[in-house]
Design a protein around this motif. Structure first.
Motif, PDB file in Angstrom:
ATOM      1  N   LEU A 120      66.702  24.012 -47.091  1.00 45.10           N
ATOM      2  CA  LEU A 120      66.060  22.765 -47.484  1.00 45.10           C
ATOM      3  C   LEU A 120      64.894  23.020 -48.433  1.00 45.10           C
ATOM      4  N   LEU A 121      64.656  22.048 -49.317  1.00 47.19           N
ATOM      5  CA  LEU A 121      63.584  22.139 -50.309  1.00 47.19           C
ATOM      6  C   LEU A 121      62.736  20.873 -50.221  1.00 47.19           C
ATOM      7  N   LYS A 122      61.408  21.059 -50.178  1.00 52.97           N
ATOM      8  CA  LYS A 122      60.489  19.918 -50.075  1.00 52.97           C
ATOM      9  C   LYS A 122      59.391  20.058 -51.125  1.00 52.97           C
ATOM     10  N   ASP A 123      59.180  18.997 -51.887  1.00 58.22           N
ATOM     11  CA  ASP A 123      58.176  19.014 -52.953  1.00 58.22           C
ATOM     12  C   ASP A 123      56.809  18.595 -52.431  1.00 58.22           C
ATOM     13  N   THR A 124      55.773  19.347 -52.826  1.00 63.17           N
ATOM     14  CA  THR A 124      54.392  19.008 -52.458  1.00 63.17           C
ATOM     15  C   THR A 124      53.483  19.097 -53.687  1.00 63.17           C
ATOM     16  N   SER A 125      54.054  18.906 -54.878  1.00 69.14           N
ATOM     17  CA  SER A 125      53.335  19.186 -56.126  1.00 69.14           C
ATOM     18  C   SER A 125      52.877  17.923 -56.844  1.00 69.14           C
ATOM     19  N   THR A 126      52.129  18.169 -57.932  1.00 69.66           N
ATOM     20  CA  THR A 126      51.685  17.083 -58.802  1.00 69.66           C
ATOM     21  C   THR A 126      52.665  16.853 -59.944  1.00 69.66           C
ATOM     22  N   ASN A 127      53.123  17.941 -60.572  1.00 71.17           N
ATOM     23  CA  ASN A 127      54.007  17.825 -61.739  1.00 71.17           C
ATOM     24  C   ASN A 127      55.484  17.797 -61.381  1.00 71.17           C
ATOM     25  N   GLY A 128      55.789  18.004 -60.130  1.00 75.17           N
ATOM     26  CA  GLY A 128      57.169  17.801 -59.703  1.00 75.17           C
ATOM     27  C   GLY A 128      58.000  19.063 -59.530  1.00 75.17           C
ATOM     28  N   THR A 129      58.971  18.954 -58.633  1.00 78.98           N
ATOM     29  CA  THR A 129      59.984  19.984 -58.402  1.00 78.98           C
ATOM     30  C   THR A 129      61.341  19.342 -58.652  1.00 78.98           C
TER      31      THR A 129
END
Length: 250
Positions: A120-129
């Motif tokens: 699984l992959l989870k995004d926690t960024s500002t500019n995106g994943t």
């Protein structure tokens, strides 16, 4: 008209492995997909059961990481970003968040009610994943990652600012235990010892001479001929016996 000079492709127009890249007419997206597919088609074997996946760089920025082009995944969860604690998972760029995303594995129950492991992959960024050009929602639901999927940081995979990687599952190779090797060698030694003793080599009285060995070969040949003659004789007797019985019954 002056003849056009044709030369070999320069190193800038070739991949790291020396193979020609896609023609210039191919779109950046198609080029990234081609590179990812080529890498994903190469199986990964690892004797370390802890390693379950690898992220391999496929964009120019990702390939420039001083840690190397491969990010090895061995813990149940990894955090990737600009300022993460483990330097192996750092991506040194201002466009990448300090803690950009999480990739992890989780035990789940599939449709057949069987236990399985999902990545699984989870995004926690500002500019995106991005997963295969789809931008994940920040702090949204985790999405499933499969072998050959493209994961990109800060921009879509084909973008000049992107740090793009292709995810690959790792096939665990079972190493041969040391005691199994010793056992196999012992069995081979016993088998070889028996073979040699069959020739008299290694016997208590010492090895036989070449003349004795040839004499044994002649004796075996003569014995085989005698047995063959005996078989012929027995077959003849049986045939004669059947003939006699048939005559008696008639």
């Amino acid at each position: 008209m002056e003849e056009e000079k044709v030369g070999t492709p320069s190193s800038a127009s070739r991949g790291n492995n020396g193979s020609d890249q896609c023609p210039a007419s191919v779109s950046p997206r198609a080029r990234i997909v081609s590179v990812a597919s080529n890498i994903a088609s190469q199986p990964l074997h690892n004797s370390d059961p802890r390693v379950w996946g690898v992220l391999t760089a496929i964009s120019n920025n990702a390939r420039k990481r001083h840690q190397g082009i491969n990010i090895i995944l061995s813990a149940d969860e990894h955090c990737l970003g600009r300022l993460v604690e483990d330097v192996r998972f750092q991506i040194d760029s201002n466009s990448v968040s300090a803690n950009h995303c999480r990739i992890y594995r989780m035990k789940v129950t599939n449709e057949n009610m069987e236990n399985a492991t999902s990545i699984l992959l989870k995004d926690t960024s500002t500019n995106g994943t991005y997963l295969n050009w789809e931008k994940l929602k920040k702090n949204g639901a985790a999405v499933k990652v499969c072998h050959g999927d493209i994961i990109s940081f800060a921009a879509p995979p084909q973008h000049d600012l992107a740090f793009a990687f292709v995810y690959r599952d790792v096939l665990v190779s079972s190493p041969v235990p040391d005691n199994a090797v010793v056992k196999r060698k012992a069995e081979d030694f016993i088998s070889e010892n028996k073979r040699l003793k069959g020739l008299g080599i290694g016997a208590p009285e010492g090895p036989i001479s070449l003349d004795d060995f040839r004499s044994l070969q002649r004796s075996n040949t003569e014995l085989r001929k005698q047995l063959e003659n005996q078989v012929v004789t027995i077959d003849t007797l049986r045939s004669d016996n059947r003939t006699a019985v048939e005559r008696h019954e008639s």
